[in-house]
Design a protein around this motif. Structure first.
Motif, PDB file in Angstrom:
ATOM      1  N   VAL A 311       0.869  -1.177   0.000  1.00  0.00           N
ATOM      2  CA  VAL A 311       0.000   0.000   0.000  1.00  0.00           C
ATOM      3  C   VAL A 311       0.908   1.230   0.000  1.00  0.00           C
ATOM      4  O   VAL A 311       1.792   1.355   0.850  1.00  0.00           O
ATOM      5  CB  VAL A 311      -0.933   0.014   1.228  1.00  0.00           C
ATOM      6  N   PHE A 312       0.689   2.135  -0.941  1.00  0.00           N
ATOM      7  CA  PHE A 312       1.577   3.282  -1.118  1.00  0.00           C
ATOM      8  C   PHE A 312       0.765   4.570  -1.211  1.00  0.00           C
ATOM      9  O   PHE A 312      -0.350   4.581  -1.745  1.00  0.00           O
ATOM     10  CB  PHE A 312       2.433   3.129  -2.381  1.00  0.00           C
ATOM     11  N   LEU A 313       1.356   5.637  -0.696  1.00  0.00           N
ATOM     12  CA  LEU A 313       0.742   6.959  -0.790  1.00  0.00           C
ATOM     13  C   LEU A 313       1.734   7.889  -1.488  1.00  0.00           C
ATOM     14  O   LEU A 313       2.834   8.121  -0.983  1.00  0.00           O
ATOM     15  CB  LEU A 313       0.397   7.499   0.600  1.00  0.00           C
ATOM     16  N   PHE A 314       1.329   8.389  -2.657  1.00  0.00           N
ATOM     17  CA  PHE A 314       2.175   9.280  -3.443  1.00  0.00           C
ATOM     18  C   PHE A 314       1.828  10.722  -3.072  1.00  0.00           C
ATOM     19  O   PHE A 314       0.660  11.114  -3.103  1.00  0.00           O
ATOM     20  CB  PHE A 314       1.941   9.064  -4.942  1.00  0.00           C
ATOM     21  N   ARG A 315       2.862  11.522  -2.760  1.00  0.00           N
ATOM     22  CA  ARG A 315       2.609  12.893  -2.297  1.00  0.00           C
ATOM     23  C   ARG A 315       3.788  13.792  -2.635  1.00  0.00           C
ATOM     24  O   ARG A 315       4.948  13.362  -2.612  1.00  0.00           O
ATOM     25  CB  ARG A 315       2.370  12.908  -0.786  1.00  0.00           C
ATOM     26  N   PHE A 316       3.484  15.056  -2.929  1.00  0.00           N
ATOM     27  CA  PHE A 316       4.509  16.100  -2.981  1.00  0.00           C
ATOM     28  C   PHE A 316       4.572  16.697  -1.579  1.00  0.00           C
ATOM     29  O   PHE A 316       3.678  17.407  -1.162  1.00  0.00           O
ATOM     30  CB  PHE A 316       4.162  17.150  -4.032  1.00  0.00           C
ATOM     31  N   GLU A 317       5.656  16.388  -0.863  1.00  0.00           N
ATOM     32  CA  GLU A 317       5.738  16.659   0.564  1.00  0.00           C
ATOM     33  C   GLU A 317       6.541  17.910   0.881  1.00  0.00           C
ATOM     34  O   GLU A 317       7.428  18.312   0.127  1.00  0.00           O
ATOM     35  CB  GLU A 317       6.361  15.443   1.269  1.00  0.00           C
ATOM     36  N   LYS A 337       8.235  21.623  -3.192  1.00  0.00           N
ATOM     37  CA  LYS A 337       7.906  20.329  -2.604  1.00  0.00           C
ATOM     38  C   LYS A 337       8.853  19.234  -3.110  1.00  0.00           C
ATOM     39  O   LYS A 337       9.548  19.407  -4.107  1.00  0.00           O
ATOM     40  CB  LYS A 337       6.462  19.957  -2.932  1.00  0.00           C
ATOM     41  N   ILE A 338       8.844  18.075  -2.422  1.00  0.00           N
ATOM     42  CA  ILE A 338       9.675  16.929  -2.781  1.00  0.00           C
ATOM     43  C   ILE A 338       8.758  15.736  -3.060  1.00  0.00           C
ATOM     44  O   ILE A 338       7.891  15.422  -2.235  1.00  0.00           O
ATOM     45  CB  ILE A 338      10.653  16.575  -1.647  1.00  0.00           C
ATOM     46  N   PRO A 339       8.913  15.041  -4.217  1.00  0.00           N
ATOM     47  CA  PRO A 339       8.079  13.861  -4.483  1.00  0.00           C
ATOM     48  C   PRO A 339       8.482  12.702  -3.576  1.00  0.00           C
ATOM     49  O   PRO A 339       9.638  12.300  -3.528  1.00  0.00           O
ATOM     50  CB  PRO A 339       8.363  13.552  -5.957  1.00  0.00           C
ATOM     51  N   VAL A 340       7.511  12.157  -2.864  1.00  0.00           N
ATOM     52  CA  VAL A 340       7.758  11.090  -1.887  1.00  0.00           C
ATOM     53  C   VAL A 340       6.686  10.023  -2.033  1.00  0.00           C
ATOM     54  O   VAL A 340       5.533  10.321  -2.344  1.00  0.00           O
ATOM     55  CB  VAL A 340       7.745  11.651  -0.442  1.00  0.00           C
ATOM     56  N   ASP A 364      -3.368  13.832  -2.930  1.00  0.00           N
ATOM     57  CA  ASP A 364      -2.658  12.571  -2.686  1.00  0.00           C
ATOM     58  C   ASP A 364      -3.171  11.485  -3.624  1.00  0.00           C
ATOM     59  O   ASP A 364      -4.332  11.513  -4.065  1.00  0.00           O
ATOM     60  CB  ASP A 364      -2.842  12.114  -1.243  1.00  0.00           C
ATOM     61  N   VAL A 365      -2.300  10.499  -3.902  1.00  0.00           N
ATOM     62  CA  VAL A 365      -2.685   9.319  -4.682  1.00  0.00           C
ATOM     63  C   VAL A 365      -2.454   8.092  -3.808  1.00  0.00           C
ATOM     64  O   VAL A 365      -1.319   7.808  -3.406  1.00  0.00           O
ATOM     65  CB  VAL A 365      -1.872   9.201  -5.982  1.00  0.00           C
ATOM     66  N   LEU A 366      -3.522   7.378  -3.507  1.00  0.00           N
ATOM     67  CA  LEU A 366      -3.454   6.144  -2.722  1.00  0.00           C
ATOM     68  C   LEU A 366      -3.458   4.979  -3.698  1.00  0.00           C
ATOM     69  O   LEU A 366      -4.406   4.813  -4.470  1.00  0.00           O
ATOM     70  CB  LEU A 366      -4.649   6.060  -1.766  1.00  0.00           C
TER      71      LEU A 366
END
Length: 398
Positions: A311-317, A337-340, A364-366
């Motif tokens: 399970v992954f969560l894509f985010r610009f943090e 932001k940083i892509p994480v 966010d992308v789950l």
């Protein structure tokens, strides 16, 4: 004739089996289409350059969750803007003042009182003079006979009274001054955005608060949960979900002249992809939702397909969340932001506790990857759907 058909059908089945064997020898990505990358593909992206930036895989744990929660807390209006002053306690440019000055007898400067527009003898009583109403100039001053220009803007009526008395001392006999705010022409708040009536709302001595102004404008046009209120005061700008302002009386701040209130429609959402019960863009309230709530809104993960450790969560943090080492080496987006990619192990029971407070951000992308066995089952299903119809035809012919 039947033997000929049987022979041809047997050859067809053999060709399909040979094709299956050849396909099995190809890399996994060539076997069949997939809903997204596998867990292995995402792990390999940890060191792969994407747009001159290295995408980092970060395991979600309790310490990281606490840091993100602390950084995600919105700055409250009571902290960033604060309460304005009550109208009437401070004079501003453009305000209209009524000023009266009295002297004890024998009066030296203001020896007559105004009565019905005519000068009247004041006898032995205290004698005074009422001046025409004065508007505070663009320089913030008013003019008083024998006292000159007096600064009024930014001061209370009592402070103006004391200043005039000090200037008249030694000229007038025991002067007494009363300053009264007649009209606060410049005391308005501008409200715009998703409200029924955008307008300039005059403030009164009541000391109108944020929700008072929203009610005067006819309320908001969008649902409360999807509306954010932004307050601009000078060079300070702060915003907060309307639902938070309603629930926390401290955020219902008192407004002051020239404040600008903007009601913004904020359709927050995240996207769910992969082996979830629902692949869709999911809206949520401006007050935010947690990871476990997000999983609930997509009907969880599919038991037959999902990799519970994928399970992954894509985010610009925000770089401050990730520590100095990563923030100093990663290439940032134009907005800093940083892509994480946050990796979430749903097989770990502690994850369920962490996910109850871990916040989902707008955009966010789950993503839930397929389990390796699910890909094999999908392949077998494709082969079976091809073989069994041919076998059925062969049986029917025989």
């Amino acid at each position: 004739m039947s033997s000929l058909v049987s022979c041809r059908s047997g050859n067809a089945v053999g060709r399909i089996l040979l094709m299956a064997a050849a396909v099995l020898s190809l890399p996994g990505c060539a076997v069949m289409s997939a809903a997204g990358p596998s867990s292995g593909d995402i792990r390999e992206a940890n060191q792969a350059p994407v747009g001159n930036a290295n995408i980092r895989i970060v395991d979600l744990n309790d310490a990281l969750s606490r840091t993100i929660i602390a950084r995600s807390r919105p700055l409250l209006l009571s902290e960033s803007i604060g309460d304005g002053f009550v109208l009437g306690s401070m004079v501003g440019k453009g305000d209209v003042l009524d000023i009266s000055i009295w002297e004890a007898p024998p009066a030296a400067l203001f020896g007559a009182s105004m009565s019905g527009g005519r000068l009247a003898s004041s006898g032995a009583a205290a004698q005074g003079s009422g001046f025409p109403e004065q508007m505070v100039s663009s320089e913030g001053t008013i003019t008083i006979p024998f006292a000159g220009k007096v600064m009024a803007a930014g001061r209370t009526p009592q402070q103006i009274e004391n200043d005039i008395v000090s200037r008249l001392r030694g000229k007038a006999h025991l002067p007494q001054v009363v300053v009264r705010l007649v009209r606060n022409s410049a005391a308005n708040v501008t409200i715009v955005g998703e409200v029924a009536n955008s307008s300039r709302v005059p403030l009164t001595a009541k000391g109108e608060r944020l929700l008072d102004i929203l009610a005067t404008a006819g309320g908001v046009r969008q649902p409360v949960g999807k509306t954010t209120i932004q307050v601009t005061r000078g060079d300070r700008v702060a915003s907060l979900p309307l639902d938070t302002i309603i629930r926390d009386p401290r955020q219902n701040i008192r407004l002051q002249p020239d404040d600008v209130v903007t009601a913004l429609f904020q359709p927050y959402s995240f996207v769910a992809l992969g082996a979830t019960g629902r692949n869709d863009e999911i809206p949520f309230e401006g007050t935010g939702i947690t990871l476990v709530q997000a999983l609930g809104r997509v009907q969880g993960i599919q038991d037959q397909r999902a990799n519970v450790r994928g399970v992954f969560l894509f985010r610009f943090e925000d770089p401050t969340v990730l520590g100095n080492e990563l923030a100093s080496t990663a290439t940032r987006t134009p907005d800093g932001k940083i892509p994480v990619i946050y990796r979430i192990d749903m097989k770990d029971p502690s994850t369920l506790f962490i996910s109850q407070s871990f916040p989902i951000h707008n955009g966010d992308v789950l993503y839930v990857s397929n389990a390796p066995l699910a890909d094999i089952q999908k392949f077998v299903s494709i082969i079976s759907s091809t073989i069994f119809p041919i076998a059925s035809v062969r049986t029917a012919v025989q």
